[in-house]
Design a protein around this motif. Structure first.
Motif, PDB file in Angstrom:
ATOM      1  N   LEU A 149       5.586  -0.910  -9.371  1.00 30.17           N
ATOM      2  CA  LEU A 149       4.239  -0.774  -9.916  1.00 30.17           C
ATOM      3  C   LEU A 149       4.300   0.065 -11.181  1.00 30.17           C
ATOM      4  O   LEU A 149       4.918   1.129 -11.205  1.00 30.17           O
ATOM      5  N   ARG A 208      -5.581  -5.848  -4.263  1.00 30.15           N
ATOM      6  CA  ARG A 208      -4.661  -6.582  -5.135  1.00 30.15           C
ATOM      7  C   ARG A 208      -5.399  -7.792  -5.687  1.00 30.15           C
ATOM      8  O   ARG A 208      -6.087  -8.494  -4.947  1.00 30.15           O
ATOM      9  N   GLU A 211       2.027   1.699  -3.503  1.00 31.71           N
ATOM     10  CA  GLU A 211       0.919   2.213  -4.308  1.00 31.71           C
ATOM     11  C   GLU A 211       0.722   3.696  -4.036  1.00 31.71           C
ATOM     12  O   GLU A 211       0.577   4.494  -4.960  1.00 31.71           O
ATOM     13  N   VAL A 248      -8.303   0.123  -2.007  1.00 33.77           N
ATOM     14  CA  VAL A 248      -7.184  -0.485  -2.726  1.00 33.77           C
ATOM     15  C   VAL A 248      -7.339  -1.994  -2.624  1.00 33.77           C
ATOM     16  O   VAL A 248      -7.797  -2.504  -1.599  1.00 33.77           O
ATOM     17  N   GLN A 304       0.828  -1.201   0.000  1.00 31.81           N
ATOM     18  CA  GLN A 304       0.000   0.000   0.000  1.00 31.81           C
ATOM     19  C   GLN A 304       0.863   1.252   0.000  1.00 31.81           C
ATOM     20  O   GLN A 304       0.512   2.244  -0.625  1.00 31.81           O
ATOM     21  N   TRP A 326      -2.501  -0.642 -11.453  1.00 31.32           N
ATOM     22  CA  TRP A 326      -1.050  -0.781 -11.508  1.00 31.32           C
ATOM     23  C   TRP A 326      -0.694  -2.235 -11.747  1.00 31.32           C
ATOM     24  O   TRP A 326      -1.179  -3.105 -11.021  1.00 31.32           O
ATOM     25  N   VAL A 355      -2.764  -4.005  -8.858  1.00 29.70           N
ATOM     26  CA  VAL A 355      -3.287  -3.284  -7.706  1.00 29.70           C
ATOM     27  C   VAL A 355      -4.275  -2.274  -8.261  1.00 29.70           C
ATOM     28  O   VAL A 355      -3.934  -1.465  -9.144  1.00 29.70           O
TER      29      VAL A 355
END
Length: 170
Positions: free
Chosen positions: A128, A92, A33, A90, A30, A121, A102
């Motif tokens: 990413l 995955r 991201e 968010v 995270q 991503w 993601v």
């Protein structure tokens, strides 16, 4: 007896350690991201769409030329400078027959309007890589609890207080 107690503590400690590693792994992803989104916003504010494009995933560059990508960002660039941005969700996941990705949704406010930003991503060795981006003007998303797989709902974004004339009230 002491050996069993020690063994039980060791197993419990390993379980706690495994949970901590899992949580920190999730947190680390995270953070990656969030860093990628911050970098995207900085480059967008600097007008460096060329850098966003050149560091994007192969799939994005195969689908869009740089000129087409620049055009796809015109909605976001027309909104002015980013004022604030908050991650709403968010997750995955793995695309069927494709890479791990993601997905992230941000409720963002730019100088001229709000925007529901969605990022996809690709997870690659180098980090990413942007696969898709969209900006839905004057929209927002809410995802109860921010839990992966939770139902997210979109709605119109509230107008900023200044456009309602509230900033000038005594």
């Amino acid at each position: 007896m002491q050996a069993q107690a020690w063994k039980k503590r060791l197993v419990s400690g390993l379980a706690i350690g495994a949970v901590l590693v899992t949580i920190s792994g999730c947190s680390s992803e995270q953070n990656r991201e969030a860093t990628a989104v911050n970098e995207f916003h900085q480059r967008l504010a600097q007008g460096r769409v060329d850098l966003i494009y050149s560091s994007a995933s192969d799939s994005l560059r195969a689908q869009l030329s740089e000129a087409q990508f620049r055009q796809s960002l015109s909605e976001a660039t027309s909104l002015g400078l980013l004022q604030e941005s908050e991650r709403a969700h968010v997750n995955r996941t793995t695309l069927p027959g494709g890479p791990e990705v993601v997905l992230a949704f941000y409720n963002s406010r730019y100088a001229k309007a709000a925007c529901l930003e969605s990022f996809t991503w690709h997870i690659e060795k180098g980090g990413l890589k942007l696969a898709t981006y969209s900006c839905a003007r004057n929209m927002q998303v809410s995802c109860p609890g921010g839990v992966a797989g939770a139902a997210c709902e979109t709605s119109p974004a509230p107008a900023p207080a200044d456009t309602l004339g509230l900033a000038s009230l005594p």
